[in-house]
Enzyme design. Structure first.
Site, mmCIF file in Angstrom:
data_model
loop_
_atom_site.group_PDB
_atom_site.id
_atom_site.type_symbol
_atom_site.label_atom_id
_atom_site.label_comp_id
_atom_site.label_asym_id
_atom_site.label_seq_id
_atom_site.Cartn_x
_atom_site.Cartn_y
_atom_site.Cartn_z
ATOM 1 N N ALA A 210 41.093 37.149 36.368
ATOM 2 C CA ALA A 210 40.729 36.188 36.091
ATOM 3 C C ALA A 210 40.021 36.082 34.701
ATOM 4 O O ALA A 210 39.059 37.299 34.288
ATOM 5 C CB ALA A 210 39.795 35.405 36.997
ATOM 6 N N PRO A 211 39.756 34.981 33.863
ATOM 7 C CA PRO A 211 40.601 33.581 33.855
ATOM 8 C C PRO A 211 42.004 33.558 33.642
ATOM 9 O O PRO A 211 42.489 32.676 33.713
ATOM 10 C CB PRO A 211 39.567 32.914 32.914
ATOM 11 C CG PRO A 211 39.168 33.991 32.055
ATOM 12 C CD PRO A 211 39.127 35.225 32.496
ATOM 13 N N LYS B 235 45.162 37.632 29.951
ATOM 14 C CA LYS B 235 45.895 38.576 29.890
ATOM 15 C C LYS B 235 46.982 38.568 30.783
ATOM 16 O O LYS B 235 48.197 38.828 30.737
ATOM 17 C CB LYS B 235 45.129 39.980 30.344
ATOM 18 C CG LYS B 235 44.309 40.398 28.786
ATOM 19 C CD LYS B 235 43.523 41.742 29.275
ATOM 20 C CE LYS B 235 42.252 41.790 28.333
ATOM 21 N NZ LYS B 235 41.404 41.016 28.371
ATOM 22 N N CYS C 222 35.878 45.285 27.219
ATOM 23 C CA CYS C 222 35.257 44.861 26.041
ATOM 24 C C CYS C 222 33.830 45.228 25.590
ATOM 25 O O CYS C 222 32.824 44.586 25.570
ATOM 26 C CB CYS C 222 35.208 43.397 26.168
ATOM 27 S SG CYS C 222 34.480 42.378 27.468
#
Lengths: 245, 326
Positions: B131-132, B135, B253
């Protein structure tokens, strides 16, 4: 110690009834049932089949020929129906033994209960994704059937309004509307041929000034001067924004 | 030490970081930290990924430019565009094309892990923290409708966003459900099922400061350690599920080495059935750190990659391509 005296004797039948009702109450207190991902049964499948007749009498048959797809049902808060390609269905059947699948294949639409003549009945609502898939599938597999589907093409103003959730008025329709029929699902397209959503022909009460403008359509469907013919927005691509992605 | 302390104070006062984050910026970017900090101060770029299931990049560019947007191709990804919205009266997330699923608002850094994973039509792909769905939908478009995707996320509310994006982008070969990915081995069918796995692990998100300034002060060392432990568990589970000779991309990230090189070095110590591969598009990003704060990660980390905000004009990202030998 002797027997207690003065206590009322409890009826055995009443005692059993109380046990049963307390069991039911207990089940309610435990909360809503856990959602499941299951194959659609015959009763609910017949609801889908009936709905597809509003698209084309052979639409369901085309979709289900050669067992390419199976219908599955997610029994969550929103009761969703999925059209699952065969290969994916085999995988889903294995996974659902250990997890509740919430999405699989193509989201066809959902079931909702509605009161009809003092009974609650299930009705099927085709989704935007379902409509998009069906019209594409029919276009690729049976061009003749595709040509006979009920379709309209909108002008730019109509596209914008429709994608905001509005109904369609005939002055925004570019394609021929003479053969539009009530109770048939209408596929709505942009001028570029993009699928925008689904609509349903409806007749609405308005003032007599509209009569002249839509005279042909009104006379086709009603003897009254007080009805406006339009296409009711069933679902459109703009719903992603309205519901929040 | 005194000079370091002065620098940390300056970063805290001028740029609004807490002490931990200021220290970590210096540790993780020993030569570039000021350039990175300045890069984090820039507003985020608008970037889109074209959904090639529905439209070609050239056609979408033409349609959006008619609406006043200015599009420039991204580096590395030929179906990505940077978008200048200054002269358009339309919001980028509400155009007709967006509603029809022609593109997805996604940062360049976020597109790279799937690009490295390179899913091929017919493959079985597991997305462990889906989610969301940026990817997952990217995987779907690269599979071109052939093959299968299983997308899992731990939060039910986030699964709804995933489902909405799968619907909008027309991904018809995916199965999605709520599950704690650490325990996916409890689903027997998944063992040795995936040809490839994407583990875009939950992290502190320190690399997305451009989008969310609260990350400057919202995290401390304990948060990073908790995430690091979780990431290791997820990675271990993913590698257990992966088919022999299968590939797994681990990405975050975050710029913290605790969530990146440290996790990779620990998994390499734990398992002898895996190897780190040089990514196929080796010029995307720079090699990872081989040591930090007294931890030595080994030269294998040179095969991992870090995306630098100052050099690549996107969020800070880390990714690593792992192959299961047997």
């Amino acid at each position: 110690m002797g027997k207690y005296v003065g206590l009322p004797k409890i009826d055995k039948k009443l005692k059993e009834k109380r046990k049963e009702s307390s069991k039911k109450a207990g089940a309610k207190r435990r909360g809503p049932p856990i959602p499941q991902f299951i194959k659609l049964n015959a009763t609910k499948t017949s609801i889908i089949i009936d709905y597809f007749k509003n698209i084309h009498e052979n639409a369901y048959k085309l979709l289900m020929e050669k067992d390419k797809f199976q219908l599955y049902y997610y029994t969550g808060k929103e009761r969703r129906i999925f059209l699952v390609p065969q290969e994916l269905a085999f995988l889903a059947a294995k996974i659902r033994k250990n997890a509740t699948i919430q999405f699989c294949g193509i989201y066809l639409g959902f079931l909702k209960s509605r009161r009809k003549r003092e009974k609650m009945v299930d009705e099927f609502y085709l989704s935007y994704e379902g409509g998009r898939f069906i019209q594409e599938y029919i276009k690729n597999h049976d061009p003749e059937m595709f040509n006979s589907l009920q379709k309209v093409t909108l002008d730019e103003e109509g596209e914008k309004k429709f994608l905001y959730g509005s109904d369609i008025y005939f002055n925004n329709i570019l394609s021929d509307t003479d053969d539009l029929v009530k109770r048939r699902i209408t596929f709505v397209y942009s001028q570029k041929g993009e699928f925008l959503g689904l609509a349903l022909l409806k007749v609405k009460l308005v003032g007599p000034q509209e009569f002249e403008k839509y005279k042909n359509y009104i006379l086709k469907y009603s003897n009254s001067q007080n009805f406006l013919v339009s296409l009711m927005n069933l679902i459109d691509a703009g719903y992603y924004l309205r519901k929040g992605a | 030490m005194e000079k370091n302390d002065e620098v940390i104070k300056k970063i805290m006062e001028e740029f609004g970081y807490n002490r931990f984050m200021a220290e970590q910026l210096i540790i993780n970017y020993p030569e570039d930290y000021m350039a990175v900090i300045n890069a984090f101060e820039k507003p985020p770029r608008n970037t889109i990924r074209v959904n090639t299931l529905y439209i070609s990049p050239a056609e979408l560019k033409r349609q959006l430019e008619q609406k006043g947007f200015k599009l420039r191709p991204t580096q590395w990804i030929d179906y990505g565009f940077h978008v200048n919205i200054d002269q358009s009266k339309y919001p980028l997330g509400a155009t007709h094309e967006y509603l029809l699923g022609y593109y997805y608002l996604q940062s360049l850094g976020s597109m790279i892990p799937v690009h490295i994973l390179s899913p091929q039509p017919g493959e079985n792909i597991l997305d462990m923290c889906a989610a969301p769905g940026s990817k997952t939908t990217q995987i779907g478009q690269l599979l071109k409708g052939k093959g299968k995707i299983i997308a899992v996320d731990i939060k039910e509310t986030r699964i709804e966003s995933l489902i909405s994006n799968l619907n909008r982008c027309g991904i018809e070969n995916a199965i999605a459900f709520t599950y704690d990915a650490r325990f996916l081995k409890r689903i027997p069918k998944l063992i040795n099922w995936p040809d490839k796995i994407l583990l875009d692990a939950p992290c502190t998100g320190s690399g997305v400061i451009r989008k969310d300034r609260s990350r400057k002060t919202s995290r401390k060392l304990d948060d990073v350690k908790i995430m690091s432990k979780l990431q290791l568990q997820l990675l271990d589970t993913g590698l257990d599920l992966l088919k022999p000779k299968g590939l797994l991309v681990y990405s975050t990230c975050s710029f913290h080495y605790h969530e990146n090189e440290l996790v990779i070095s620990k998994i390499l110590e734990k398992r002898d059935d895996i190897e780190i591969l040089e990514p196929p598009f080796a010029d995307i990003g720079l090699p990872g750190l081989i040591e930090a704060e007294g931890h030595e990660f080994g030269y294998e980390m040179l095969k991992t990659r870090r995306i630098y905000p100052n050099l690549h004009d996107t969020d800070a990202f880390f990714y690593c391509l792992i192959k299961k030998k047997y």
